[in-house]
Design a protein around this motif. Structure first.
Motif, PDB file in Angstrom:
ATOM      1  N   HIS A 119      -9.496   5.083  14.743  1.00 54.88           N
ATOM      2  CA  HIS A 119      -9.964   4.467  14.925  1.00 54.88           C
ATOM      3  C   HIS A 119     -11.046   5.701  15.400  1.00 54.88           C
ATOM      4  N   LEU A 120     -11.154   6.822  14.838  1.00 54.94           N
ATOM      5  CA  LEU A 120     -12.268   7.324  15.427  1.00 54.94           C
ATOM      6  C   LEU A 120     -13.700   7.230  13.571  1.00 54.94           C
ATOM      7  N   HIS A 121     -13.267   6.678  13.038  1.00 56.61           N
ATOM      8  CA  HIS A 121     -14.077   6.121  11.530  1.00 56.61           C
ATOM      9  C   HIS A 121     -13.443   4.907  11.969  1.00 56.61           C
ATOM     10  N   PRO A 122     -14.942   4.114  11.747  1.00 58.45           N
ATOM     11  CA  PRO A 122     -14.302   2.480  12.018  1.00 58.45           C
ATOM     12  C   PRO A 122     -14.463   1.932  10.816  1.00 58.45           C
ATOM     13  N   ALA A 123     -15.324   2.657   9.782  1.00 63.10           N
ATOM     14  CA  ALA A 123     -15.227   1.979   8.632  1.00 63.10           C
ATOM     15  C   ALA A 123     -14.273   2.005   7.630  1.00 63.10           C
ATOM     16  N   VAL A 124     -13.259   3.649   8.302  1.00 64.33           N
ATOM     17  CA  VAL A 124     -12.098   3.287   7.313  1.00 64.33           C
ATOM     18  C   VAL A 124     -10.839   2.708   7.821  1.00 64.33           C
ATOM     19  N   ASP A 125     -11.444   2.734   9.473  1.00 62.41           N
ATOM     20  CA  ASP A 125      -9.805   1.597  10.252  1.00 62.41           C
ATOM     21  C   ASP A 125     -10.237  -0.002   9.426  1.00 62.41           C
ATOM     22  N   LEU A 126     -11.529  -0.160   8.569  1.00 63.18           N
ATOM     23  CA  LEU A 126     -11.482  -1.946   8.653  1.00 63.18           C
ATOM     24  C   LEU A 126     -11.309  -1.884   6.891  1.00 63.18           C
ATOM     25  N   ASN A 127     -11.113  -0.949   6.484  1.00 65.62           N
ATOM     26  CA  ASN A 127     -10.638  -1.073   4.905  1.00 65.62           C
ATOM     27  C   ASN A 127      -9.810  -0.693   5.067  1.00 65.62           C
ATOM     28  N   ARG A 128      -9.347  -2.522   3.949  1.00 63.13           N
ATOM     29  CA  ARG A 128      -7.891  -2.815   3.806  1.00 63.13           C
ATOM     30  C   ARG A 128      -6.716  -1.391   2.835  1.00 63.13           C
ATOM     31  N   LEU A 129      -7.423  -0.640   2.308  1.00 62.78           N
ATOM     32  CA  LEU A 129      -6.806   0.269   1.890  1.00 62.78           C
ATOM     33  C   LEU A 129      -5.759   1.394   2.570  1.00 62.78           C
ATOM     34  N   ALA A 130      -6.892   1.233   3.895  1.00 58.00           N
ATOM     35  CA  ALA A 130      -6.478   2.395   5.391  1.00 58.00           C
ATOM     36  C   ALA A 130      -5.042   1.320   5.320  1.00 58.00           C
ATOM     37  N   LEU A 131      -5.274   0.633   5.350  1.00 62.90           N
ATOM     38  CA  LEU A 131      -3.778  -0.712   6.157  1.00 62.90           C
ATOM     39  C   LEU A 131      -2.500  -0.475   5.138  1.00 62.90           C
ATOM     40  N   VAL A 132      -2.808  -0.337   3.724  1.00 64.99           N
ATOM     41  CA  VAL A 132      -1.958  -0.016   2.927  1.00 64.99           C
ATOM     42  C   VAL A 132      -1.073   1.182   2.819  1.00 64.99           C
ATOM     43  N   GLN A 133      -1.925   2.163   3.186  1.00 67.31           N
ATOM     44  CA  GLN A 133      -1.598   3.609   3.477  1.00 67.31           C
ATOM     45  C   GLN A 133      -0.822   3.885   4.690  1.00 67.31           C
ATOM     46  N   VAL A 134      -1.165   3.195   5.654  1.00 66.00           N
ATOM     47  CA  VAL A 134       0.225   3.000   7.077  1.00 66.00           C
ATOM     48  C   VAL A 134       1.168   2.262   6.265  1.00 66.00           C
ATOM     49  N   TRP A 135       1.300   1.375   6.007  1.00 65.79           N
ATOM     50  CA  TRP A 135       2.358   0.381   5.632  1.00 65.79           C
ATOM     51  C   TRP A 135       3.005   1.039   4.468  1.00 65.79           C
ATOM     52  N   ILE A 136       2.291   1.988   3.755  1.00 65.63           N
ATOM     53  CA  ILE A 136       3.141   2.596   2.181  1.00 65.63           C
ATOM     54  C   ILE A 136       4.043   4.155   3.562  1.00 65.63           C
ATOM     55  N   TRP A 137       3.119   4.636   4.448  1.00 69.73           N
ATOM     56  CA  TRP A 137       4.170   5.616   5.530  1.00 69.73           C
ATOM     57  C   TRP A 137       5.266   5.230   5.760  1.00 69.73           C
ATOM     58  N   ILE A 138       4.886   3.605   6.473  1.00 73.49           N
ATOM     59  CA  ILE A 138       5.560   3.253   7.368  1.00 73.49           C
ATOM     60  C   ILE A 138       7.284   3.137   6.630  1.00 73.49           C
ATOM     61  N   VAL A 139       6.800   2.577   5.842  1.00 73.07           N
ATOM     62  CA  VAL A 139       8.110   2.685   4.565  1.00 73.07           C
ATOM     63  C   VAL A 139       8.556   3.387   3.888  1.00 73.07           C
ATOM     64  N   GLY A 140       7.986   4.510   3.881  1.00 71.38           N
ATOM     65  CA  GLY A 140       8.468   5.485   3.197  1.00 71.38           C
ATOM     66  C   GLY A 140       8.917   6.480   3.996  1.00 71.38           C
ATOM     67  N   THR A 141       8.408   6.591   5.113  1.00 65.47           N
ATOM     68  CA  THR A 141       9.496   7.401   6.354  1.00 65.47           C
ATOM     69  C   THR A 141      10.912   6.654   6.709  1.00 65.47           C
ATOM     70  N   ILE A 142      11.081   5.046   7.083  1.00 61.50           N
ATOM     71  CA  ILE A 142      12.146   4.444   7.402  1.00 61.50           C
ATOM     72  C   ILE A 142      13.509   5.187   6.046  1.00 61.50           C
ATOM     73  N   VAL A 143      12.655   4.732   4.598  1.00 68.92           N
ATOM     74  CA  VAL A 143      13.726   4.985   3.884  1.00 68.92           C
ATOM     75  C   VAL A 143      13.986   7.096   3.971  1.00 68.92           C
TER      76      VAL A 143
END
Ligand code: HEM
Length: 135
Positions: free
Chosen positions: A56-80
């Motif tokens: 949220h503090l870095h809007p340019a990174v927030d809009l980067n699709r790779l940041a979204l991928v990073q969050v999804w991997i973290w979600i799945v990794g945490t659950i597993v």
């Protein structure tokens, strides 16, 4: 969707699951899966919330699709990882390889987050903004 929004939403779901888990442990007096509860809360609630604040503090990174991928991997990794640690601590040896592999996925994802954070943002590359009003 922005990475920060996904982070905040997933963090809230994780803390709801994590606190229910804690309450169930407390009521049942069975704390054997405590490490899984701790990982769900710390990777799922605390870390995801911190990622959300950073993005949220870095809007340019927030809009980067790779940041979204990073969050999804973290979600799945945490659950597993949580499932693996929970199984391992409740007497199911199958949980150990699950926890081992998912921990490496989470580590790789932490490196991805580090790369996204250390990379210079386009706004930074453009140089400092002038504070002198245009004439
Ligand atoms: C309603 C909310 C919660 C309840 C009822 C709860 C309950 C518990 C219980 C019963 C234990 C086992 C303690 C033991 O056997 O020594 C535990 C451990 C733990 N919980 Fe929670 N918890 C809650 C929320 C959280 C949250 C939000 C976090 C992190 C942000 C968290 C992090 C931990 C950690 C790190 C441990 C391991 C502590 C140790 O190693 O001694 N818990 N929790």
């Amino acid at each position: 969707m922005k990475a920060s929004i996904l982070s905040f939403r997933a963090a809230v779901l994780m803390v709801i699951a994590g606190t229910i888990w804690g309450i169930v442990m407390g009521i049942s007096q069975d704390h054997s899966t405590m490490p899984a509860h701790a990982h769900l809360n710390l990777l799922g609630w605390v870390s995801l919330f911190l990622f959300g604040i950073y993005y949220h503090l870095h809007p340019a990174v927030d809009l980067n699709r790779l940041a979204l991928v990073q969050v999804w991997i973290w979600i799945v990794g945490t659950i597993v990882l949580t499932i693996g640690v929970g199984l391992a601590h409740s007497g199911h040896a199958v949980g150990e390889p699950i926890a081992a592999v998912s921990s490496l996925v989470v580590l790789a994802d932490a490196l991805l987050f580090g790369w996204l954070g250390f990379r210079r943002e386009p706004a930074e590359l453009a140089g400092p903004r002038s504070t002198v009003p245009a004439e």
